[in-house]
Every structure is written in C-alpha cells, then in structure tokens.
Design a protein around this motif. Sequence first.
Motif, mmCIF file in Angstrom:
data_model
loop_
_atom_site.group_PDB
_atom_site.id
_atom_site.type_symbol
_atom_site.label_atom_id
_atom_site.label_comp_id
_atom_site.label_asym_id
_atom_site.label_seq_id
_atom_site.Cartn_x
_atom_site.Cartn_y
_atom_site.Cartn_z
ATOM 1 N N LYS A 295 4.316 -12.626 11.327
ATOM 2 C CA LYS A 295 3.338 -11.746 10.707
ATOM 3 C C LYS A 295 1.937 -12.365 10.674
ATOM 4 O O LYS A 295 0.930 -11.706 10.966
ATOM 5 C CB LYS A 295 3.787 -11.384 9.287
ATOM 6 C CG LYS A 295 2.740 -10.666 8.439
ATOM 7 C CD LYS A 295 2.307 -9.345 9.069
ATOM 8 C CE LYS A 295 1.209 -8.695 8.233
ATOM 9 N NZ LYS A 295 0.681 -7.473 8.884
ATOM 10 N N ASN A 298 -1.314 -12.603 14.048
ATOM 11 C CA ASN A 298 -1.605 -11.225 14.424
ATOM 12 C C ASN A 298 -2.113 -11.080 15.851
ATOM 13 O O ASN A 298 -2.370 -9.972 16.306
ATOM 14 C CB ASN A 298 -2.622 -10.606 13.454
ATOM 15 C CG ASN A 298 -3.880 -11.453 13.324
ATOM 16 O OD1 ASN A 298 -4.125 -12.334 14.141
ATOM 17 N ND2 ASN A 298 -4.659 -11.177 12.284
ATOM 18 N N TYR A 320 12.150 -5.924 2.427
ATOM 19 C CA TYR A 320 11.050 -6.842 2.120
ATOM 20 C C TYR A 320 10.057 -6.116 1.212
ATOM 21 O O TYR A 320 9.668 -4.968 1.498
ATOM 22 C CB TYR A 320 10.350 -7.285 3.400
ATOM 23 C CG TYR A 320 11.088 -8.350 4.181
ATOM 24 C CD1 TYR A 320 10.646 -9.675 4.186
ATOM 25 C CD2 TYR A 320 12.227 -8.042 4.920
ATOM 26 C CE1 TYR A 320 11.311 -10.653 4.913
ATOM 27 C CE2 TYR A 320 12.909 -9.015 5.645
ATOM 28 C CZ TYR A 320 12.444 -10.322 5.635
ATOM 29 O OH TYR A 320 13.109 -11.289 6.342
ATOM 30 N N GLN A 322 6.859 -6.269 0.736
ATOM 31 C CA GLN A 322 5.607 -5.819 1.362
ATOM 32 C C GLN A 322 5.845 -4.585 2.233
ATOM 33 O O GLN A 322 5.027 -3.668 2.253
ATOM 34 C CB GLN A 322 5.002 -6.945 2.219
ATOM 35 C CG GLN A 322 4.604 -8.176 1.419
ATOM 36 C CD GLN A 322 5.710 -9.225 1.420
ATOM 37 O OE1 GLN A 322 6.895 -8.880 1.409
ATOM 38 N NE2 GLN A 322 5.325 -10.492 1.421
ATOM 39 N N GLU A 323 6.954 -4.580 2.957
ATOM 40 C CA GLU A 323 7.260 -3.433 3.817
ATOM 41 C C GLU A 323 7.623 -2.210 2.988
ATOM 42 O O GLU A 323 7.342 -1.077 3.374
ATOM 43 C CB GLU A 323 8.418 -3.784 4.774
ATOM 44 C CG GLU A 323 8.730 -2.721 5.808
ATOM 45 C CD GLU A 323 7.713 -2.689 6.944
ATOM 46 O OE1 GLU A 323 7.671 -1.661 7.666
ATOM 47 O OE2 GLU A 323 6.957 -3.670 7.122
ATOM 48 N N THR A 325 6.449 -1.490 -0.102
ATOM 49 C CA THR A 325 5.264 -0.926 -0.759
ATOM 50 C C THR A 325 4.225 -0.437 0.248
ATOM 51 O O THR A 325 3.460 0.479 -0.034
ATOM 52 C CB THR A 325 4.613 -1.973 -1.686
ATOM 53 O OG1 THR A 325 4.311 -3.143 -0.915
ATOM 54 C CG2 THR A 325 5.562 -2.340 -2.820
ATOM 55 N N GLN A 326 4.217 -1.049 1.427
ATOM 56 C CA GLN A 326 3.272 -0.640 2.470
ATOM 57 C C GLN A 326 4.029 -0.521 3.785
ATOM 58 O O GLN A 326 4.088 -1.458 4.578
ATOM 59 C CB GLN A 326 2.139 -1.662 2.599
ATOM 60 C CG GLN A 326 1.084 -1.293 3.621
ATOM 61 C CD GLN A 326 0.055 -2.384 3.818
ATOM 62 O OE1 GLN A 326 -0.183 -3.183 2.908
ATOM 63 N NE2 GLN A 326 -0.559 -2.435 4.989
ATOM 64 N N TYR A 329 3.929 -2.842 7.188
ATOM 65 C CA TYR A 329 3.269 -4.134 6.924
ATOM 66 C C TYR A 329 3.698 -5.167 7.970
ATOM 67 O O TYR A 329 2.859 -5.909 8.507
ATOM 68 C CB TYR A 329 3.612 -4.617 5.523
ATOM 69 C CG TYR A 329 3.038 -5.974 5.177
ATOM 70 C CD1 TYR A 329 1.729 -6.104 4.725
ATOM 71 C CD2 TYR A 329 3.810 -7.135 5.305
ATOM 72 C CE1 TYR A 329 1.199 -7.361 4.415
ATOM 73 C CE2 TYR A 329 3.296 -8.381 4.996
ATOM 74 C CZ TYR A 329 1.990 -8.493 4.553
ATOM 75 O OH TYR A 329 1.468 -9.731 4.259
ATOM 76 N N TYR A 330 5.000 -5.228 8.270
ATOM 77 C CA TYR A 330 5.502 -6.175 9.255
ATOM 78 C C TYR A 330 5.645 -5.542 10.641
ATOM 79 O O TYR A 330 5.525 -6.231 11.657
ATOM 80 C CB TYR A 330 6.878 -6.709 8.835
ATOM 81 C CG TYR A 330 6.844 -7.686 7.686
ATOM 82 C CD1 TYR A 330 6.346 -8.972 7.844
ATOM 83 C CD2 TYR A 330 7.313 -7.319 6.434
ATOM 84 C CE1 TYR A 330 6.308 -9.870 6.785
ATOM 85 C CE2 TYR A 330 7.287 -8.202 5.363
ATOM 86 C CZ TYR A 330 6.792 -9.479 5.539
ATOM 87 O OH TYR A 330 6.751 -10.367 4.501
ATOM 88 N N ASP A 332 4.224 -2.479 12.133
ATOM 89 C CA ASP A 332 3.244 -1.675 12.864
ATOM 90 C C ASP A 332 2.696 -2.426 14.078
ATOM 91 O O ASP A 332 2.330 -3.603 13.988
ATOM 92 C CB ASP A 332 2.085 -1.267 11.952
ATOM 93 C CG ASP A 332 2.407 -0.018 11.144
ATOM 94 O OD1 ASP A 332 3.553 0.466 11.258
ATOM 95 O OD2 ASP A 332 1.543 0.464 10.401
ATOM 96 N N ASN A 444 3.229 3.161 10.681
ATOM 97 C CA ASN A 444 3.638 3.429 9.297
ATOM 98 C C ASN A 444 5.126 3.168 9.072
ATOM 99 O O ASN A 444 5.799 3.894 8.351
ATOM 100 C CB ASN A 444 3.303 4.869 8.898
ATOM 101 C CG ASN A 444 1.804 5.129 8.923
ATOM 102 O OD1 ASN A 444 1.006 4.211 8.745
ATOM 103 N ND2 ASN A 444 1.422 6.375 9.145
ATOM 104 N N GLY A 445 5.628 2.139 9.728
ATOM 105 C CA GLY A 445 7.004 1.713 9.486
ATOM 106 C C GLY A 445 8.061 2.440 10.281
ATOM 107 O O GLY A 445 9.247 2.188 10.094
#
Length: 808
Positions: A295, A298, A320, A322-323, A325-326, A329-330, A332, A444-445
């Motif tokens: 991660k 980048n 995870y 972070q993934e 909530t957003q 995150y990992y 995209d 967006n995941g």
Amino acid sequence: MAEKTEKTENKIISISSPFSKPPPVVATKVALKPKKRPWWHFLFASGLLLGLIIAIWYAWQQTIQMKENTLYVAIAGPMTGSAAANGKAMREGVQLYLDQVNKSGGIAGKQLKLLAYDDQNKVDLAKQVAEEIATNSKALAVIGHQTSSATLAAGAVYKKYGIPAITGTATADSITVDNDWYFRIIFTNSDQGALMANYMRKVLNYDSASIIYDEDVFGLSLANAFLQTAKMIGLGIDHQWSFKIDDKKDPAEKKLIASEVIRKMVATLAESEEPKTLFVAIHTEEAIEAVAALKRLNYVQIVGADPFSTSAFMELIGKYPQERTQPGYYTDGIYTTSPFLSDIASEFAQTFRQAFLEQYEEEPAINAAMYYDAAIVAVNGIRNLIESAPTSKSATLAEQREQVKNNLWQLSTFEKSVEGVTGYIYFAQRGDAVKSIPIGIYKNGKPVVALYQFQPLTDLRSVDNLLQEVLDNQIVNVNGKFMRKAQVVYTGIDFNELSELNIRNSTFKADFYLWFRFHGQFDQEDIEFANLADATKNLKPLGKTIVDQVSKVEKNMVIKTYHVKTDFKVNFDFHDFPLDKQILPIKFRHRKLTRDRLIYVTDRLGMKQYQGDTESIVKGFDKKKVFAIGGWKVDQLALFQDTKKNDSNLGVPELFNSQQHIEYSQFNAQIGIQRYLLGFLLKNLVAISFLVVLGYFSFFIPISGFPTRLALGTSLIMTTSLFHLKLSSELANIDYIVLIEYVFYLIYFLAVFVIIVSVYSHAQATNNPAGSKALIAKVNLVGKIVYPLMIATMIAVLFFLYRQVIMG
C-alpha cells in the motif's frame, strides 16, 4: 310406627314408616357374562388396520419411487475454512439453477438433488471427497472443485472411476490434460498469463515487470505462461519471488513462509521509487497480505490473476478497518482478470441476477455466476441422457455417467453451445471452454471493466491487414489464439421524462441525457437505435437528432453528453392484461464497430441514482417526476450491455458454405412498468361487477318477475359486450386471447345461465302452475349455489396465479 306389610295376590307391598330403619343391604355375587360386541366393531377395526397397512405400503412405495425419480448432482468445494465464502457462492449458484429446473417440471418428471461435499481447498481432503462421490453416491456428474490443486487431485479419482466433472474456477492447464472426464468453463492459466503480459506491455506501456508466484500447480503454470510471453514480446523481467507451501504444514508455519517472501519483495521494490509493475500469481490469503504490504508503495502497479476477483478476496480484504471505512483504500487501481464482470453482462445475466436476488436477498458473487453456468452445462448433459436415451433406465450408473460425459463432448462448436451467465459455452480441445478473458480494475473496492479488453478473433479472414494490426498492438497472439484490442466506452443514461404511452401504436416518448465516457478516439455519433419509432432518424448522425450536446475532457477521459428526446417502439405482451407488466426498451449499437473493436459498458459509477434495490430506484423516479404515464407505475429498471448477433456469409466466396458470426455490443435500458390495478378496475369494471351482483339476485326474484330476470341476463351480456369491444379497439393488432377476455367469457356464461334458469322456470310455471313450485325452488337453489361458486373459483384461480401482482 310399626312397619306394615300387605299381601295382595302375588305382590308384596312393603310400606315403611319414615321412622323405621332401612333393611340391611346384602351383598350378592353376580356372575357377569362377557358382552358380545356388535359385528360392525370388528369390521371397523379391521378396516382401520388395513388402511394403516395400505398407507404404510403407499408411503414406502412413494419413497422408493421418489428415489428412483431423483437425479443426483454433486458439488465439491470449500464449504468451510478460510475460503468458505467461495464455497457458499458456488453452492448458491448451482442450487439456484437446480431449483429452477425442478420448478419447471424437472427432467422428464425427475427432480434434481444436490449433494454437497466439503474439501476446504485441501488436496488430501479433495481426494477423499472425490472417492466418496465416485464410489458411494449416485451422482451423475460433479461440479467443482474450486482451486487448481484440489481440482487436479480430485481429477485423477474421477478419471479412475469414470464420473464427469466440471469446474468453474480452476485454471491450471494440467487439469484437463490427459483427462477427458474433466471440463472447465473458465479460461486457462496459460491464456490469462500470456494475456496479462501483453496487457502490461501493450496497454499499460511498461517495458519491464516483476513477478511473485506460488510454486504449486496454479502458480507455476501461471508464472511460466507469463514469463514465456514476456520474453517473446520484449517485456523485461526485473525480479522474481516465489514460495512453496505444503498443505500438511501448520497454518501458522505456512503463513510465516509466505510472509517472509512478501517482506523481501516489498523491501526490494522500495529501493527505487520509479514507476514499476508487479504480476501477482498467488492465492487469495497471500495476495491480500501482499496488497496490504504494498500500500505505501503507490508507484507499484499491481496486476493480479483471477483470485483477486473472487468472493473470498473481497470479503477478507474488507475486514481491514481502512478498507471497511473507505472501500478501495487497498484495492483501487489493481488490475485483475475475472471470469465474469457484471458491467459487460448480457440480458441472460440480468435475469440470473434478479433470480438470485429474489432467492438469496443478496448480490450474486462471481463464483455464484460461474457455478450457475457449470450447473447449466452439467444438467444439459444429464437432460440429453434422460430424454434421448430410452435405454437409460436399464443402464448401470457407470454407463449413465459415461453417457453424460459423451453428451458434454457434443458441445464442441458455437452452434451447439448453451447460453450461460458468462456467455455461450462450448468446449474446444481438452475440454476447455472457448472464452474471452475480461480484465477489470478496482474502483471503490470492486472490480469494474478496464478501459481496454481483448476479444477472440473467430475468423482471421475478416481482418483486412493482420500484420499491420499486430504491429500497431491492436491484435495480439495469446498461445496461438489471436485476440483484438477492444475499446471500452462507459455509457450512462439519465431520464428526464417518460410519457405519451400509446398502446394502439405501440410507442412511447423518452426524454433523457445520454453520455459516453472513453479514452482515445471513438465516433460516438455513428450509432443506431434498434427501436426508434421513426426508423429514418437512424440514417442521420446522432448529433442531428438531438436537442443539444456537451463535450469535455476529464482525467484523460473524453466525455460526450447528448440530450435525446424522441419516440420509441415497444413490443407489448398483453397475455396477462390487465395484470400485465410491460417493458419500455431503449437500445442501440454502433453502426460499424463490432464487439471485437468496441464494447459498451454500463457506467455504474456515473449512475449511482440507479443503483440499489428496485424500491430505491422507483423512489428516485418519483422524486424527479420522471414517469408521466397515467395508470402505470415503474416496477423496475435494468441497464446492461448485450450482444447483437448476425450470421452471414457477407457475399465472400470463401464463406458461401459457412456463416460469418458477427457480434455487436448493444447498450440496453429497460424500464419495467405495471398497471395501477385498483384504478383500472374502478374505471372499467364497476358497471359489469354491479350487473354481475344483480344477476345473482335474479335467483331471488319470484318467477312472476320473469321479464326482470330476463332483462338482467340480457343487460349483463350487452354491457360486457360493450366493454369487450372497447378492449378490442384499444388492443389492436393482437391475435391471441388476453386474460380479461376469459373473465368476459365467464360473465357471458353467467348471463346465459341466468337466462336459461329463468326461461326454464317460467316454462314450468306456465305449463304446470300447481305442481312446479317445488321444482322451480330446486332450480333456483342450484342457481344460488352454482353462480357464486363459479365467481369464487375464478377469483381464487386468478389470485393463485397472480398473487404477487395483486398483492404488490
């Protein structure tokens, strides 16, 4: 007072004083004779016993018959363990199709039953499961396994005992090598490895790449294909990392082995911040660890194989924080191959999705779609066994299994293919399905269709200049198969108004914004609407048939937006009128570019207002006041890409004895609408309903009121006829009977019934005034019972058949 006794003739009367003591009670022994039971008691008991014996015998026979009338299909996969999400999706997909077949009557009256086996994606367990299925079950075919290593281990067992198997996810080439009992409906590792090397070099424009792979049958075959192709096309290899994990080792020890290699990989890639790309050919759990570790780097472009698109990958990475909530995150920006991407799914796939949502109340995962298709193929082989082989009843299980295998091999050409969620399925060499390899990119995941895809070329004679297109990187060679680069155009539609529904002319007016979002060059105006009311408008460029247009460039993407307002044709289906549901379609394709050059994709990121369940979409329509057609309401909305097919020899002499299969990508918007039933009934059937009620009361009118009874019957016929004629004028140009006409026919029958009863009763009263009262009363009683019974039966049948529409 003393007791007196008076003797009269032979009777002794004892007169006791109220003050005298009662006589002593003397106990007397009485010999009781057994009471003889009536004969009918014995007969009744015997009947009960006989009935019980018959019921038990019948239940036993039914059980035997049910077993004989059941066809078994086995599924093997990770039903428990870390990949249980994949196993769940596999089972749901297969079960959905079996349920659909069973509800439609099964196969020649026989029902299909699924036998589930858990291999936890472990090699040793897969062998045990395969042995159990082959020797101790009546399964005619096996669907599974999920991973390549488990599938390869089980394949040897299936070959030994002779039972056909179909996998929807295992990609290692060796699975079908020297094993004509195993089939796959997914691409192979050699194909996806070679394609991804070409994609990194000729689409992403990298000069070199690194690779990490698992040294099992899956990872090695994928890595070998990638490395060989990279060498051929001039893609340099910077670094290689690999690890080997033994299934028998402790999970903690296995994780430690992979983690150490991943740590070394990240350290090496971190030495330089120059943009670089990495091909990841490892399994789900290790892939997630690698993605999380990379991660912070980048500048590293991750390109993954099909495990990146599985249900388990998305579920585990979603744990995870972070993934969660957003989303994205990992993930995209990660490119991945995928056997199925819903954005380029067909209408068949949309039907599957809707059925899956109704049965499981969740979106179908990719594995569910793949194994739904595997079930279609397996059942096709079983159906041909049962329906086309009269001797199959006397055949042994081994003979039946072999016949199913032979039936699967009959799916050898496109003409003999079966349609599935992922397209048309047929097998070429070694039991491998002929498939394109969709390439997705995470947004967006979730994986969405990447900007460029590669489509198989079925006939090189259709290519004008093969060499030039190869040099221009428009056509690539993937293991001897030529594939053309197809441009993806994200297509969106936003409705302003739907109005002017004309039942008689089968048209409606649509006002909407249409946009195209793409990279590079694309002649977006040269499109053809398939159902324009005025077909001559298709002769003009789109830009001249619209109100206005807007063009802009954003993030290297060109966006062209049009405002369209015109009439479209509809193919109405009135069989269920007025409980019918109609589809208002808008569909178009490019006039020149075939599907191997252009693919329309639903721009789901740009149409968030049309995402979610049907209820939220309908609310969005109501909020914008989009739907302006009285008497109807929006029931559903479907936006999807489909394939428009044409078969022609194109006038080419070399093709006179064959057909050129031509496919165009077609964008479809389908708005499902449903009548407001209550409003229709109040507006059209109140008068008839009132007369039907009066018709019933005619049976309570004395026969002296014969003219009134006769008038009620004739009025019922006349009124119904008027409504029937009105309906016929509205529903012009149809040559079949609609649902409401059956109601009209029943009302005609009721009216005639009223008239016949009235005339008969009147005739009896006229010819025999004195003796006909009892007969007339009985006839009227029959009318009082039969008349409402027929109405109640009709209502019950309609409610049973259309309860969802009525209650909805």
